[in-house]
Design a protein around this motif. Structure first.
Motif, mmCIF file in Angstrom:
data_model
loop_
_atom_site.group_PDB
_atom_site.id
_atom_site.type_symbol
_atom_site.label_atom_id
_atom_site.label_comp_id
_atom_site.label_asym_id
_atom_site.label_seq_id
_atom_site.Cartn_x
_atom_site.Cartn_y
_atom_site.Cartn_z
ATOM 1 N N SER A 161 132.816 -18.521 -131.627
ATOM 2 C CA SER A 161 132.581 -17.177 -131.120
ATOM 3 C C SER A 161 131.870 -17.234 -129.776
ATOM 4 C CB SER A 161 131.726 -16.378 -132.108
ATOM 5 O OG SER A 161 131.252 -15.197 -131.509
ATOM 6 N N PRO A 162 132.533 -16.820 -128.689
ATOM 7 C CA PRO A 162 131.850 -16.782 -127.388
ATOM 8 C C PRO A 162 130.694 -15.781 -127.383
ATOM 9 C CG PRO A 162 134.016 -15.745 -127.258
ATOM 10 C CD PRO A 162 133.946 -16.427 -128.580
ATOM 11 N N GLN A 163 130.813 -14.717 -128.181
ATOM 12 C CA GLN A 163 129.729 -13.732 -128.241
ATOM 13 C C GLN A 163 128.460 -14.351 -128.806
ATOM 14 O OE1 GLN A 163 132.881 -13.127 -129.354
ATOM 15 N NE2 GLN A 163 133.447 -11.894 -127.582
ATOM 16 N N LEU A 164 128.606 -15.225 -129.809
ATOM 17 C CA LEU A 164 127.431 -15.894 -130.369
ATOM 18 C C LEU A 164 126.784 -16.781 -129.323
ATOM 19 C CD1 LEU A 164 125.540 -16.749 -132.621
ATOM 20 C CD2 LEU A 164 127.270 -18.392 -133.396
ATOM 21 N N TRP A 165 127.588 -17.499 -128.540
ATOM 22 C CA TRP A 165 127.042 -18.371 -127.491
ATOM 23 C C TRP A 165 126.232 -17.538 -126.496
ATOM 24 C CZ3 TRP A 165 126.834 -18.976 -122.296
ATOM 25 C CH2 TRP A 165 126.433 -20.239 -121.820
ATOM 26 N N VAL A 166 126.781 -16.387 -126.093
ATOM 27 C CA VAL A 166 126.071 -15.522 -125.149
ATOM 28 C C VAL A 166 124.754 -15.047 -125.762
ATOM 29 C CG1 VAL A 166 126.117 -13.286 -123.985
ATOM 30 C CG2 VAL A 166 128.135 -14.759 -123.929
ATOM 31 N N SER A 167 124.815 -14.623 -127.013
ATOM 32 C CA SER A 167 123.621 -14.109 -127.677
ATOM 33 C C SER A 167 122.555 -15.184 -127.813
ATOM 34 C CB SER A 167 123.998 -13.569 -129.061
ATOM 35 O OG SER A 167 122.964 -12.804 -129.616
ATOM 36 N N HIS A 173 122.154 -17.858 -125.766
ATOM 37 C CA HIS A 173 121.690 -18.436 -124.508
ATOM 38 C C HIS A 173 121.127 -17.423 -123.514
ATOM 39 C CE1 HIS A 173 124.143 -21.707 -126.135
ATOM 40 N NE2 HIS A 173 123.423 -22.497 -125.374
ATOM 41 N N ALA A 174 121.358 -16.126 -123.737
ATOM 42 C CA ALA A 174 120.785 -15.138 -122.826
ATOM 43 C C ALA A 174 119.274 -15.117 -122.966
ATOM 44 C CB ALA A 174 121.368 -13.755 -123.132
ATOM 45 N N ARG A 175 118.575 -14.885 -121.861
ATOM 46 C CA ARG A 175 117.114 -14.926 -121.869
ATOM 47 C C ARG A 175 116.489 -13.619 -122.330
ATOM 48 N NH1 ARG A 175 116.086 -16.952 -115.903
ATOM 49 N NH2 ARG A 175 117.941 -15.654 -115.636
ATOM 50 N N SER A 176 117.280 -12.561 -122.423
ATOM 51 C CA SER A 176 116.734 -11.283 -122.860
ATOM 52 C C SER A 176 117.810 -10.489 -123.569
ATOM 53 C CB SER A 176 116.216 -10.470 -121.682
ATOM 54 O OG SER A 176 117.303 -10.024 -120.885
ATOM 55 N N THR A 177 117.397 -9.448 -124.298
ATOM 56 C CA THR A 177 118.346 -8.604 -125.010
ATOM 57 C C THR A 177 119.270 -7.877 -124.045
ATOM 58 O OG1 THR A 177 116.787 -8.292 -126.821
ATOM 59 C CG2 THR A 177 118.557 -6.690 -126.637
ATOM 60 N N SER A 178 118.753 -7.400 -122.909
ATOM 61 C CA SER A 178 119.582 -6.673 -121.956
ATOM 62 C C SER A 178 120.629 -7.580 -121.322
ATOM 63 C CB SER A 178 118.713 -6.041 -120.862
ATOM 64 O OG SER A 178 117.969 -7.024 -120.172
ATOM 65 N N ILE A 179 120.228 -8.806 -120.985
ATOM 66 C CA ILE A 179 121.192 -9.761 -120.440
ATOM 67 C C ILE A 179 122.234 -10.110 -121.484
ATOM 68 C CG2 ILE A 179 121.478 -12.117 -119.572
ATOM 69 C CD1 ILE A 179 118.729 -11.867 -118.278
ATOM 70 N N ALA A 180 121.796 -10.260 -122.739
ATOM 71 C CA ALA A 180 122.735 -10.560 -123.824
ATOM 72 C C ALA A 180 123.750 -9.443 -123.955
ATOM 73 C CB ALA A 180 121.977 -10.754 -125.135
ATOM 74 N N ALA A 181 123.298 -8.182 -123.887
ATOM 75 C CA ALA A 181 124.212 -7.048 -124.026
ATOM 76 C C ALA A 181 125.257 -7.048 -122.915
ATOM 77 C CB ALA A 181 123.420 -5.739 -124.009
ATOM 78 N N ALA A 182 124.835 -7.335 -121.678
ATOM 79 C CA ALA A 182 125.778 -7.393 -120.565
ATOM 80 C C ALA A 182 126.780 -8.529 -120.761
ATOM 81 C CB ALA A 182 125.019 -7.577 -119.252
ATOM 82 N N GLY A 183 126.271 -9.676 -121.184
ATOM 83 C CA GLY A 183 127.155 -10.806 -121.431
ATOM 84 C C GLY A 183 128.125 -10.553 -122.562
ATOM 85 N N LEU A 184 127.670 -9.827 -123.574
ATOM 86 C CA LEU A 184 128.543 -9.503 -124.698
ATOM 87 C C LEU A 184 129.690 -8.614 -124.269
ATOM 88 C CD1 LEU A 184 125.844 -8.904 -127.426
ATOM 89 C CD2 LEU A 184 127.698 -10.555 -127.587
ATOM 90 N N THR A 185 129.423 -7.700 -123.340
ATOM 91 C CA THR A 185 130.485 -6.834 -122.839
ATOM 92 C C THR A 185 131.597 -7.667 -122.210
ATOM 93 O OG1 THR A 185 128.843 -5.126 -122.370
ATOM 94 C CG2 THR A 185 131.001 -4.886 -121.338
#
Length: 335
Positions: A304-310, A312-324
């Motif tokens: 799951s690429p979404q799991l990788w983003v979640s 490795h992102a340094r913050s929840t907001s960055i994770a949300a952008a990466g998830l998009t």
């Protein structure tokens, strides 16, 4: 080598809980397996031990606080203080709301919501004196965006999010070193679709994209090691529903009203009288084991690429952008 952790998992006899148990076992941890069905519990013990860990099976109905509390005491008496508690156990009914009885609704709520409350209570009672420990709630995309035909389950998953947020802020107020986090799951290929109580004309199915239980298990173990973030998104459907709910909820309502019935069923008819696990486990007998995987292996993703983003992102907001971005890329690959 790090010291083995003491881990308790509810719903450990099958599905995500079973895969999580194996994942912790592979690290050499001591794992308490809580579930109702003896057949699945016995097989889960073998899985954990084969992976390299130690296991204790404790037959437990998580809808009963006294049984959950007793399981916590038994495990600590054998292995010592609990380091990680993972709440997974659930049950559900696939049916329009008007076709679910009050008793069935109460049972789903008692298992799928109050089971998490009781597990969290028992874990905190044992973690507070040491001011240490981690609780991982296995959540769902359906806790952010409800869909038709699963009102009882969706209600429970929404409740878990609110309950967990409240407890987390209380722990923060206390400057506690105990952490609580949620791994938000996408559609996962588990046996639930073959044993859940269903009043649909055709066989229930997870709404694609579907992921293997091992993806979910890796997310839970990672969350237990990095619990300071309040939640982790595990798959494309988790990201898409969360983003869609925030961006265009009215449009999403109309879309789900139109597609939600067909997308949750295969084209194979199924009897409305088939055995289910709402009131009693399907794996009650020794040797009757359903394992971690359901019947959708050929349609399920192992990564799951979404799991990788979640992760490795340094913050929840960055994770949300990466998830998009990750959700869009997943959709592009599927078209």
């Amino acid at each position: 080598m790090s010291k083995p952790k003491n881990v308790v998992i509810t719903g450990a006899s099958a599905g995500i809980g079973r895969a999580v148990a194996r994942e912790f076992g592979a690290r050499g941890d001591n794992v308490a397996l809580l579930a109702r069905g003896q057949g699945g519990l016995d097989a889960a013990v073998k899985d954990v031990e084969a992976a390299g860990g130690q296991a204790m099976a404790i037959a437990t109905d998580v809808a009963e606080y006294s049984e959950v509390d007793s399981a916590g005491r038994q495990f600590e008496a054998e292995f010592g203080p609990i380091d990680v508690w993972v709440n997974v156990a659930f049950t559900s009914v696939f049916a329009p709301f008007e076709k679910i009885t009050a008793e069935e609704y109460r049972r789903v709520t008692e298992v799928s919501y109050l089971g998490y409350v009781y597990g969290t209570m028992v874990a905190l009672e044992r973690m507070r004196p040491r001011n240490a420990g981690t609780i991982v709630q296995v959540g769902s995309a359906l806790g952010s965006r409800a869909i038709p035909l699963q009102s009882a389950y969706c209600g429970a998953k929404h409740a878990i999010n609110g309950f967990t947020e409240s407890v987390r802020t209380e722990l923060m107020h206390e400057h506690s070193n105990i952490h609580i986090t949620i791994a938000q799951m996408p559609a996962v290929n588990t046996p639930q679709f073959s044993w859940v109580l269903s009043r649909l004309p055709n066989h229930p199915q997870p709404v694609p994209p579907i992921y293997q239980p091992e993806v979910a298990a890796r997310a839970v173990v990672f969350a237990s090691d990095h619990p300071r973030r309040k939640q982790y998104w595990v798959g494309a459907s988790t990201a898409a529903t969360t983003i869609g709910q925030k961006a265009v909820p009215a449009l999403l309502d109309r879309y789900l009203a139109k597609t939600g019935y067909a997308s949750q069923q295969t084209d194979q008819p199924v009897s409305s009288n088939r055995p289910d696990n709402l009131w009693a486990p399907r794996d009650a007998e020794r040797g009757d084991d359903y394992g971690a995987h359901g019947i959708f292996d050929k349609r399920s993703h192992g990564r799951s690429p979404q799991l990788w983003v979640s992760q490795h992102a340094r913050s929840t907001s960055i994770a949300a952008a990466g998830l998009t971005v990750a959700a869009l890329l997943t959709r592009v690959r599927r078209t």
